[in-house]
Scaffold this motif. Structure first.
Motif, PDB file in Angstrom:
ATOM      1  N   ALA B  28      19.678  43.940  45.523  1.00 39.50           N
ATOM      2  CA  ALA B  28      20.447  43.502  46.695  1.00 39.50           C
ATOM      3  C   ALA B  28      21.589  42.585  46.280  1.00 39.50           C
ATOM      4  N   ARG B  29      21.305  41.711  45.309  1.00 40.36           N
ATOM      5  CA  ARG B  29      22.350  40.797  44.839  1.00 40.36           C
ATOM      6  C   ARG B  29      23.483  41.582  44.162  1.00 40.36           C
ATOM      7  N   GLY B  30      23.097  42.550  43.339  1.00 39.95           N
ATOM      8  CA  GLY B  30      24.102  43.374  42.659  1.00 39.95           C
ATOM      9  C   GLY B  30      24.976  44.109  43.658  1.00 39.95           C
ATOM     10  N   ARG B  31      24.346  44.619  44.710  1.00 38.09           N
ATOM     11  CA  ARG B  31      25.092  45.364  45.734  1.00 38.09           C
ATOM     12  C   ARG B  31      26.084  44.443  46.437  1.00 38.09           C
ATOM     13  N   MET B  32      25.603  43.263  46.779  1.00 36.19           N
ATOM     14  CA  MET B  32      26.459  42.326  47.504  1.00 36.19           C
ATOM     15  C   MET B  32      27.656  41.939  46.636  1.00 36.19           C
ATOM     16  N   GLN B  33      27.402  41.676  45.364  1.00 33.67           N
ATOM     17  CA  GLN B  33      28.502  41.269  44.483  1.00 33.67           C
ATOM     18  C   GLN B  33      29.498  42.399  44.271  1.00 33.67           C
ATOM     19  N   PHE B  34      28.974  43.605  44.188  1.00 29.94           N
ATOM     20  CA  PHE B  34      29.853  44.770  44.042  1.00 29.94           C
ATOM     21  C   PHE B  34      30.785  44.877  45.258  1.00 29.94           C
ATOM     22  N   LEU B  35      30.216  44.740  46.450  1.00 30.24           N
ATOM     23  CA  LEU B  35      31.034  44.864  47.659  1.00 30.24           C
ATOM     24  C   LEU B  35      32.008  43.693  47.796  1.00 30.24           C
ATOM     25  N   GLN B  36      31.569  42.520  47.355  1.00 33.46           N
ATOM     26  CA  GLN B  36      32.495  41.376  47.382  1.00 33.46           C
ATOM     27  C   GLN B  36      33.674  41.618  46.448  1.00 33.46           C
ATOM     28  N   GLU B  37      33.359  42.122  45.272  1.00 30.80           N
ATOM     29  CA  GLU B  37      34.439  42.379  44.321  1.00 30.80           C
ATOM     30  C   GLU B  37      35.381  43.435  44.883  1.00 30.80           C
ATOM     31  N   ALA B  38      34.807  44.453  45.509  1.00 31.23           N
ATOM     32  CA  ALA B  38      35.634  45.502  46.109  1.00 31.23           C
ATOM     33  C   ALA B  38      36.559  44.904  47.160  1.00 31.23           C
ATOM     34  N   ALA B  39      36.012  44.020  47.989  1.00 31.30           N
ATOM     35  CA  ALA B  39      36.833  43.421  49.045  1.00 31.30           C
ATOM     36  C   ALA B  39      37.942  42.560  48.437  1.00 31.30           C
ATOM     37  N   SER B  40      37.613  41.869  47.342  1.00 32.38           N
ATOM     38  CA  SER B  40      38.628  41.001  46.747  1.00 32.38           C
ATOM     39  C   SER B  40      39.700  41.801  46.010  1.00 32.38           C
ATOM     40  N   LEU B  41      39.355  42.984  45.545  1.00 32.43           N
ATOM     41  CA  LEU B  41      40.335  43.774  44.796  1.00 32.43           C
ATOM     42  C   LEU B  41      41.292  44.520  45.707  1.00 32.43           C
ATOM     43  N   ALA B  42      40.906  44.733  46.930  1.00 26.03           N
ATOM     44  CA  ALA B  42      41.756  45.548  47.793  1.00 26.03           C
ATOM     45  C   ALA B  42      42.054  44.868  49.118  1.00 26.03           C
ATOM     46  N   PRO B  43      42.542  43.636  49.073  1.00 28.91           N
ATOM     47  CA  PRO B  43      42.763  42.946  50.349  1.00 28.91           C
ATOM     48  C   PRO B  43      43.819  43.623  51.200  1.00 28.91           C
ATOM     49  N   ALA B  44      44.784  44.232  50.565  1.00 27.18           N
ATOM     50  CA  ALA B  44      45.856  44.829  51.354  1.00 27.18           C
ATOM     51  C   ALA B  44      45.444  46.162  51.951  1.00 27.18           C
ATOM     52  N   LEU B  45      44.443  46.767  51.333  1.00 26.78           N
ATOM     53  CA  LEU B  45      44.050  48.101  51.791  1.00 26.78           C
ATOM     54  C   LEU B  45      42.976  48.040  52.845  1.00 26.78           C
ATOM     55  N   VAL B  46      42.148  46.973  52.782  1.00 20.78           N
ATOM     56  CA  VAL B  46      40.933  46.977  53.585  1.00 20.78           C
ATOM     57  C   VAL B  46      41.124  46.218  54.877  1.00 20.78           C
ATOM     58  N   GLN B  47      40.703  46.808  55.950  1.00 16.59           N
ATOM     59  CA  GLN B  47      40.555  46.052  57.180  1.00 16.59           C
ATOM     60  C   GLN B  47      39.274  45.262  57.032  1.00 16.59           C
ATOM     61  N   PRO B  48      39.300  43.955  57.219  1.00 15.20           N
ATOM     62  CA  PRO B  48      38.054  43.205  57.098  1.00 15.20           C
ATOM     63  C   PRO B  48      36.971  43.814  57.972  1.00 15.20           C
TER      64      PRO B  48
END
Lengths: 187, 336
Positions: B28-48
């Motif tokens: 669960a921790r790995g999943r959360m960190q993966f998604l956090q990293e994804a969100a941080s890498l694509a701020p311009a692409l992602v709608q929060p």
């Protein structure tokens, strides 16, 4: 064969959180098991999985990443990570020195099991990178030749030939271990 | 198979087929960190993921706050400024005055409009989580005031409460660091409140409200489960940190040979932390207790005190000081 890999990749390129979560759920467990098999350490396996997915994201961000065969791509990253780790760490010992506590099985049985695992890990490390990958992906991860070919970026025919050589090499290495063990016992 | 293995080699390989099961918390921790990293890498692409869906999002294009979340005072000032610009100073005063209004009152739409504007400008999951929690507290106060006076009006607040908590749960999956734990505890409290409210509504037969409900009980339970898991993870992080700190002190007493062990421990934790290796470790709390008293000391009983009902105009509830009460059972029409 992977299904829906292209759809997942489409969502992943848009950094769709739901799709990325799905990808993680789909492959992280398999990659973890793959890493534990080869490294013999749960902590290193977690690190391997985290780095594999992190590199995947970096590739997506830079416009790279796979066009298809996502699973094969992730295994390839994990494989490279494990190979780097092999270079930094000594191979596992063929003898067990310490610590195996009795749990559900007897100590003796656990020891024997652990020795077998270490023996096989050591033998796999003595194969070439491609040979090791084909053995593990084909016979431990249960992949089809097409997927192994995608992971190795080779033709299916080349993978079959590689597999043949890999099996022969592994057999030879394990036999040499057995000979050495017998020599130690007898003399 | 093209090159079948002989039985002996097959048996040798079997030794590596069974691997220990992956710990659920680590996964669960790995999943959360993966998604956090994804969100941080694509701020311009992602709608929060937690962005409030609202018809007031017309201001979403304004890049007024950059990347740092603004404080409450700045945000309120901004809303007043916008209101002043749009409606004159009288409008700004209306926004301010609306803070105490209840559903059905003239200024209530101004109050919810102000909230929607704040949510639109929220620039991080942590800010969105805190805002949704804050507004959930306002809804609780409204529910307490209206439930036995006007079911239909109370239903409006209940629906908004559900929406706030749903968004808060989504945001909570993207937060970490020092602020995460208190927010998660507040969120758990609010979810428990919601669960009990549902039970109370069912027991006391509120057909008008039940007809408006859009969240089945399973969904609320699922939200509870997510938050409980996240709390367990935060607690584990604190324990790990504490363990490492203890071990860091040991080599001073026992000499150098221990140092390698400590480094191994650190590497191990960083390995589990995945993305934290890349610089987020500093966000973890430096001091911790083996058992987190904040979690253990949140008695369920204090979540729903049987104190007096919140009166209209008491909407600015400050979380952490006093929880709003569950609405008291009254006879319909017994007066405010």
């Amino acid at each position: 064969m992977e299904t829906g890999s292209k759809d997942l990749l489409k969502g992943a390129r848009n950094f769709d959180q739901q799709v990325l979560g799905e990808i993680y759920d789909l492959y992280s467990g398999k990659l973890y098991a793959y890493a534990v098999r080869l490294l013999g350490s749960q902590d290193l396996a977690e690190e391997c999985v985290a780095d594999t997915f992190s590199r995947f994201l970096q590739a997506l961000k830079n416009g790279g990443g796979p066009q298809d065969h996502l699973q094969a791509y992730l295994y390839r990253i994990a494989h490279n990570w494990i190979t780097d780790t092999y270079r930094r760490q000594p191979p596992p010992s063929l003898e067990l020195k310490e610590e195996l506590a009795a749990q559900d099985k007897s100590v003796e049985l656990r020891t024997e099991e652990r020795m077998q695992q270490n023996r096989l890990r050591r033998a796999l490390r003595m194969l070439t990178e491609d040979q090791r990958q084909v053995i593990v992906l084909r016979f431990l991860e249960g992949m089809e030749n097409e997927e192994v070919a995608a992971a190795l970026k080779k033709e299916v025919g080349a993978v079959k030939a590689l597999q043949h050589r890999a099996v022969a090499s592994l057999r030879r290495i394990l036999a040499s271990f057995e000979d050495r063990k017998n020599e130690d016992t007898n003399g | 198979m093209d090159d079948p293995l002989d039985p002996q080699l097959s048996a040798e390989l079997d030794a590596l087929k069974n691997v220990p099961e992956r710990p659920m918390q680590a996964a669960a921790r790995g999943r959360m960190q993966f998604l956090q990293e994804a969100a941080s890498l694509a701020p311009a692409l992602v709608q929060p993921a937690v962005k409030q869906k609202t018809s007031w999002n017309v201001f979403g294009f304004l890049p007024l706050f950059g990347k740092k979340p603004a404080g409450w005072a700045v945000r309120l000032a901004l809303i007043l400024a916008i209101a002043a610009a749009m409606l004159g100073t009288g409008g700004a005063a209306a926004v301010y005055a609306a803070q105490d209004s209840l559903p059905g009152e003239t200024l209530y739409p101004v109050k919810t409009w102000g909230e929607d504007v704040l949510l639109t400008f929220a620039s991080s999951p942590q800010t969105e989580l805190n805002l949704n929690l804050e507004f959930a507290e306002r809804r609780k106060s409204e529910i307490a005031a209206l439930l036995y006076e006007d079911e239909e009006l109370a239903a409006q607040s209940i629906l908004r409460l559900q929406n706030h908590l749903q968004n808060a749960v989504r945001a909570s999956e993207l937060v970490n660091g020092e602020d995460a734990l208190p927010s998660m505890l507040r969120l758990r409290d609010s979810l428990e409140y919601q669960q009990r409210l549902m039970e109370q509504l069912q027991e006391n037969n509120h057909p008008a409200i039940e007809a408006e409900m859009n969240q089945p009980r399973q969904m609320i339970q699922e939200q509870m489960r997510i938050v409980e898991n996240q709390l367990l993870e935060e607690e584990q992080k604190l324990r790990d940190q504490n363990q490492i700190q203890q071990q860091l002190q040991q080599p001073l007493q026992t000499g150098m040979p221990e140092q390698q062990g400590v480094e191994d421990q650190q590497n191990q934790l960083q390995g589990e932390g995945g993305q934290q290796r890349k610089g987020q470790g500093g966000q973890m709390q430096q001091t911790a207790l083996p058992e987190n008293p904040a979690i253990a000391a949140t008695p369920t009983a204090t979540l729903f005190p049987t104190g007096e009902a919140i009166q209209p105009g008491n909407g600015n509830y400050q979380s952490g000081k006093e929880a709003p009460p569950m609405p008291e059972e009254k006879q319909p029409g017994s007066g405010k």
